[in-house]
Design a protein around this motif. Structure first.
Motif, mmCIF file in Angstrom:
data_model
loop_
_atom_site.group_PDB
_atom_site.id
_atom_site.type_symbol
_atom_site.label_atom_id
_atom_site.label_comp_id
_atom_site.label_asym_id
_atom_site.label_seq_id
_atom_site.Cartn_x
_atom_site.Cartn_y
_atom_site.Cartn_z
ATOM 1 N N PRO A 1 0.817 -1.217 0.000
ATOM 2 C CA PRO A 1 0.000 0.000 0.000
ATOM 3 C C PRO A 1 0.853 1.271 0.000
ATOM 4 O O PRO A 1 1.799 1.397 0.778
ATOM 5 N N ASN A 2 0.514 2.174 -0.910
ATOM 6 C CA ASN A 2 1.125 3.508 -0.967
ATOM 7 C C ASN A 2 2.622 3.497 -1.240
ATOM 8 O O ASN A 2 3.322 4.472 -0.937
ATOM 9 N N ILE A 3 3.137 2.407 -1.799
ATOM 10 C CA ILE A 3 4.549 2.310 -2.176
ATOM 11 C C ILE A 3 4.629 1.788 -3.606
ATOM 12 O O ILE A 3 3.909 0.853 -3.980
ATOM 13 N N TYR A 4 5.482 2.391 -4.400
ATOM 14 C CA TYR A 4 5.679 1.926 -5.775
ATOM 15 C C TYR A 4 6.125 0.460 -5.707
ATOM 16 O O TYR A 4 7.158 0.138 -5.112
ATOM 17 N N ARG B 1 -2.781 -9.145 -15.031
ATOM 18 C CA ARG B 1 -3.133 -9.302 -13.621
ATOM 19 C C ARG B 1 -2.316 -8.348 -12.756
ATOM 20 O O ARG B 1 -2.846 -7.748 -11.808
ATOM 21 N N CYS B 2 -1.034 -8.183 -13.087
ATOM 22 C CA CYS B 2 -0.199 -7.233 -12.348
ATOM 23 C C CYS B 2 -0.781 -5.828 -12.434
ATOM 24 O O CYS B 2 -0.867 -5.115 -11.425
ATOM 25 N N ALA B 3 -1.174 -5.428 -13.639
ATOM 26 C CA ALA B 3 -1.725 -4.087 -13.833
ATOM 27 C C ALA B 3 -3.035 -3.921 -13.080
ATOM 28 O O ALA B 3 -3.272 -2.895 -12.437
ATOM 29 N N GLN B 4 -3.894 -4.922 -13.157
ATOM 30 C CA GLN B 4 -5.194 -4.836 -12.502
ATOM 31 C C GLN B 4 -5.071 -4.759 -10.985
ATOM 32 O O GLN B 4 -5.899 -4.140 -10.315
ATOM 33 N N ARG B 5 -4.043 -5.382 -10.437
ATOM 34 C CA ARG B 5 -3.853 -5.357 -8.981
ATOM 35 C C ARG B 5 -3.213 -4.066 -8.495
ATOM 36 O O ARG B 5 -3.165 -3.823 -7.292
ATOM 37 N N GLY B 6 -2.701 -3.278 -9.417
ATOM 38 C CA GLY B 6 -2.154 -1.990 -9.025
ATOM 39 C C GLY B 6 -0.649 -1.880 -9.020
ATOM 40 O O GLY B 6 -0.099 -0.886 -8.544
ATOM 41 N N PHE B 7 0.050 -2.897 -9.542
ATOM 42 C CA PHE B 7 1.493 -2.775 -9.681
ATOM 43 C C PHE B 7 1.816 -1.679 -10.696
ATOM 44 O O PHE B 7 1.062 -1.442 -11.640
ATOM 45 N N LEU C 1 -0.280 -1.779 -21.144
ATOM 46 C CA LEU C 1 -1.034 -1.843 -19.892
ATOM 47 C C LEU C 1 -0.645 -0.729 -18.925
ATOM 48 O O LEU C 1 -1.140 -0.673 -17.798
ATOM 49 N N GLY C 2 0.260 0.143 -19.346
ATOM 50 C CA GLY C 2 0.707 1.228 -18.487
ATOM 51 C C GLY C 2 1.758 0.818 -17.475
ATOM 52 O O GLY C 2 1.974 1.508 -16.486
ATOM 53 N N LEU C 3 2.432 -0.317 -17.721
ATOM 54 C CA LEU C 3 3.462 -0.821 -16.806
ATOM 55 C C LEU C 3 4.851 -0.521 -17.353
ATOM 56 O O LEU C 3 5.129 -0.768 -18.532
ATOM 57 N N ALA C 4 5.722 0.003 -16.515
ATOM 58 C CA ALA C 4 7.134 0.046 -16.871
ATOM 59 C C ALA C 4 7.666 -1.377 -16.825
ATOM 60 O O ALA C 4 7.122 -2.236 -16.129
ATOM 61 N N ILE C 5 8.740 -1.647 -17.557
ATOM 62 C CA ILE C 5 9.258 -3.007 -17.617
ATOM 63 C C ILE C 5 10.770 -2.987 -17.436
ATOM 64 O O ILE C 5 11.473 -2.167 -18.012
ATOM 65 N N GLY C 6 11.254 -3.913 -16.586
ATOM 66 C CA GLY C 6 12.661 -3.947 -16.249
ATOM 67 C C GLY C 6 13.392 -5.142 -16.816
ATOM 68 O O GLY C 6 12.876 -6.262 -16.817
ATOM 69 N N GLN C 7 14.606 -4.912 -17.267
ATOM 70 C CA GLN C 7 15.501 -5.975 -17.719
ATOM 71 C C GLN C 7 16.057 -6.708 -16.516
ATOM 72 O O GLN C 7 16.469 -6.101 -15.536
#
Length: 278
Positions: free
Chosen positions: A72-75, A142-148, A185-191
């Motif tokens: 909660p409330n943390i990236y 699912r990650c996006a929908q959960r708020g990640f 999905l609006g998610l940043a993606i990391g290598q």
């Protein structure tokens, strides 16, 4: 006067567009790309793959498994195994998706020697990459929908364990499909992994940041930071340090966002739990 107002309006609009795109992912022809928010940097990172728990005071960045919910409330970054199977899904892959597993000359699925519960995915053809991207894409959704806010895609380097059946080009092509889905999905993606391929991973695939395990121990932090600059997160483990953790933090090559964790990533209720940060 009207022309001057119009000109000023256009200039303001241009500035607004540039500002709006400051955190946007790289768009590709024909791709609708949502804006993404990059992880904070520098940050105090807690790596919570083994257990999801209330982050200690001061933590500003968390990574959790895709089966968990964001802090909660943390990236919070969502961990996704993009090139190998998860242990709990072993039977599912053998039963329903065995043709998407990389096989040896006898037709047996190839296993990661360090993680014997994980099969390598077969990214060798465009058709298989498309099907795999559909499967992993559902996890990203699912990650996006959960708020990640972002995803880190593990095992980009699986080609190195493929007994010559996969190449870096195969995996970068698959990573490109995953990056497109994440950005959509609006998610940043990391290598994750393959530090030596960071330039291609950033420029060709579209990775937004790097997430490293033990880049200090393996002397490869610079390969990430030369490309991603300050957007490199790193985890070192208590059983595999070069010197002390203080030495790690004092090394100018270590990313500012560097965390020390126990190898099993257990929760704070376990006596083996370790957490520290630079």
């Amino acid at each position: 006067m009207a022309s001057l107002v119009t000109a000023l309006g256009r200039a303001a609009l241009a500035v607004a567009v540039v500002a709006a795109c400051a955190t946007a992912a790289q768009a590709r022809p024909g791709e609708v790309t949502a804006q993404v928010e990059l992880p904070p940097s520098p940050a105090v990172l807690d790596y919570q793959l083994g257990a999801a728990y209330a982050p200690p005071a001061g933590v500003t960045l968390v990574t959790r498994d895709s089966t968990a919910t964001p802090a909660p409330n943390i990236y919070t970054i969502c961990y996704v195994n993009g090139f190998q199977t998860q242990p709990q899904e072993r039977d599912l892959w053998l039963r329903e998706r065995e043709d998407l597993l990389l096989s040896d000359s006898r037709g047996n699925p190839i296993i990661d020697p360090e993680w014997p519960d994980e099969f390598l995915l077969d990214t060798s053809t465009a058709a298989k990459r498309t099907r795999l991207a559909e499967i992993t894409g559902a996890v990203l959704q699912r990650c996006a929908q959960r708020g990640f806010k972002a995803v880190e895609i593990d095992n980009l380097d699986s080609y190195g364990r493929s007994r010559g059946k996969l190449t870096v080009d195969h995996n970068l092509a698959h990573a490109t499909l995953l990056a497109q889905r994440a950005h959509g999905l609006g998610l940043a993606i990391g290598q994750k992994n393959s530090a030596e391929e960071s330039r291609r991973a950033h420029d060709e695939v579209g990775f937004d940041f790097a997430f490293s395990e033990e880049c200090h121990y393996y002397d490869e932090c610079g390969s990430y930071s030369d490309v991603y600059r300050e957007h490199v997160m790193n985890v070192e483990y208590t059983d595999n340090l070069r010197g002390t953790f203080e030495d790690v933090c004092a090394d100018p090559r270590s990313p500012a966002t560097t965390t020390l964790r126990d190898r099993e990533l257990v929760g704070p209720d376990n006596g083996d739990h370790r957490f520290d940060h630079c």
